[in-house]
Design a protein around this motif. Structure first.
Motif, short mmCIF file in Angstrom:
data_model
loop_
_atom_site.label_atom_id
_atom_site.label_comp_id
_atom_site.label_asym_id
_atom_site.label_seq_id
_atom_site.Cartn_x
_atom_site.Cartn_y
_atom_site.Cartn_z
N GLY A 181 0.81 -1.20 0.00
CA GLY A 181 0.00 0.00 0.00
C GLY A 181 0.85 1.26 0.00
N GLY A 182 0.24 2.40 -0.29
CA GLY A 182 0.96 3.65 -0.34
C GLY A 182 0.97 4.40 0.98
N LEU A 183 1.61 5.54 0.98
CA LEU A 183 1.71 6.36 2.18
C LEU A 183 0.35 6.85 2.67
CD1 LEU A 183 4.85 8.55 1.33
CD2 LEU A 183 4.75 6.45 2.69
N ARG A 184 -0.60 6.91 1.76
CA ARG A 184 -1.95 7.37 2.11
C ARG A 184 -2.56 6.47 3.19
NH1 ARG A 184 -5.31 11.31 3.17
NH2 ARG A 184 -7.49 10.80 2.71
N THR A 185 -2.11 5.22 3.25
CA THR A 185 -2.61 4.29 4.27
C THR A 185 -2.39 4.86 5.67
OG1 THR A 185 -2.18 2.37 2.87
CG2 THR A 185 -2.35 1.98 5.23
N VAL A 186 -1.23 5.47 5.89
CA VAL A 186 -0.92 6.06 7.19
C VAL A 186 -1.90 7.18 7.51
CG1 VAL A 186 0.80 7.30 8.55
CG2 VAL A 186 1.50 5.43 7.02
N ASP A 187 -2.12 8.05 6.54
CA ASP A 187 -3.03 9.19 6.75
C ASP A 187 -4.43 8.71 7.11
OD1 ASP A 187 -0.94 10.88 6.04
OD2 ASP A 187 -1.50 10.88 3.93
N VAL A 188 -4.89 7.67 6.43
CA VAL A 188 -6.24 7.15 6.68
C VAL A 188 -6.34 6.61 8.11
CG1 VAL A 188 -7.88 5.32 6.07
CG2 VAL A 188 -6.73 6.63 4.26
N HIS A 189 -5.33 5.89 8.56
CA HIS A 189 -5.37 5.32 9.91
C HIS A 189 -5.25 6.40 10.98
CE1 HIS A 189 -5.00 1.46 7.89
NE2 HIS A 189 -5.18 0.86 9.06
#
Length: 213
Positions: A181-189
């Protein structure tokens, strides 16, 4: 360094307590009102509260219901009823004025020792507690349902407060090097944790990543 919050509207008594605590190596904060005490509890990690029963805007009994922290009640009234009420509302200990400052310091240390001998927990602002053994998170004694990665992310920040993590470092630590997955995964969590636990639980460090203050 442990942080002790003194909630006391008598300037002379507050000065004695804060001076003695700092001399003994503690960080001592002072609030003269219940409102200020709650503000500290929302924004600062507090280890123990020394709480006066009589305050300008509320009572120590009412404040005791809201703090969800180790509390030593402080009062001029040597009344067994007051002591029972305070303890039943969640206070951990009770000291009657006038007091010997050595006794106060000893009782503070007792509360700190108790925190290290019970089941491992991490206490955050807003009444949030992470129980590592039970693998649960509560807010004001209510269990908050977190998904596994949400819990792992929260624990990472809680165990490394004030440390700034880049999104890449978070992915490598909470997920793994093979995660596609991309870095956006961190933002979502992070957004999910803020929604469940409060908007201020995790700070954004613009241009770098995230941290927990």
């Amino acid at each position: 360094m442990e942080t002790i919050l003194v909630v006391e509207d008598d300037a002379h008594i507050a000065d004695i307590l804060t001076y003695s605590l700092r001399r003994d190596g503690f960080t001592a904060l002072h609030a003269t009102t219940g409102a200020k005490a709650l503000e500290y509890a929302r924004t600062t990690y507090i280890d123990v509260v020394i709480l006066d029963v009589m305050l300008p805007d509320t009572t120590g009994f009412e404040l005791c219901k809201q703090l969800h922290l180790p509390i030593i009640m402080l009062t001029a009234r040597d009344d067994i009823t007051d002591k029972i009420v305070g303890l039943e509302l969640g206070a951990n200990d009770y000291i009657t004025k006038p007091f010997d400052i050595r006794e106060v310091l000893a009782r503070v240390r007792v509360q700190l020792r108790k925190q290290t001998t019970v089941s491992p927990t991490i206490k955050l602002t807003e009444g949030i507690i992470i129980d590592i053994l039970a693998h649960t998170v509560t807010k004001h004694n209510e269990v908050i349902a977190l998904k596994p990665k949400e819990y792992d992310l929260l624990l990472l920040f809680a165990e490394h407060r004030n440390q700034v993590f880049t999104r890449e470092a978070i992915l490598d630590t909470v997920w793994d090097f093979d995660f596609e997955g991309g870095l956006r995964t961190v933002d979502v969590h992070v957004q999910r944790l803020r929604k469940k636990l409060g908007a201020t639980i995790i700070d954004t460090v613009f241009g770098t990543g995230y941290k927990m203050a």
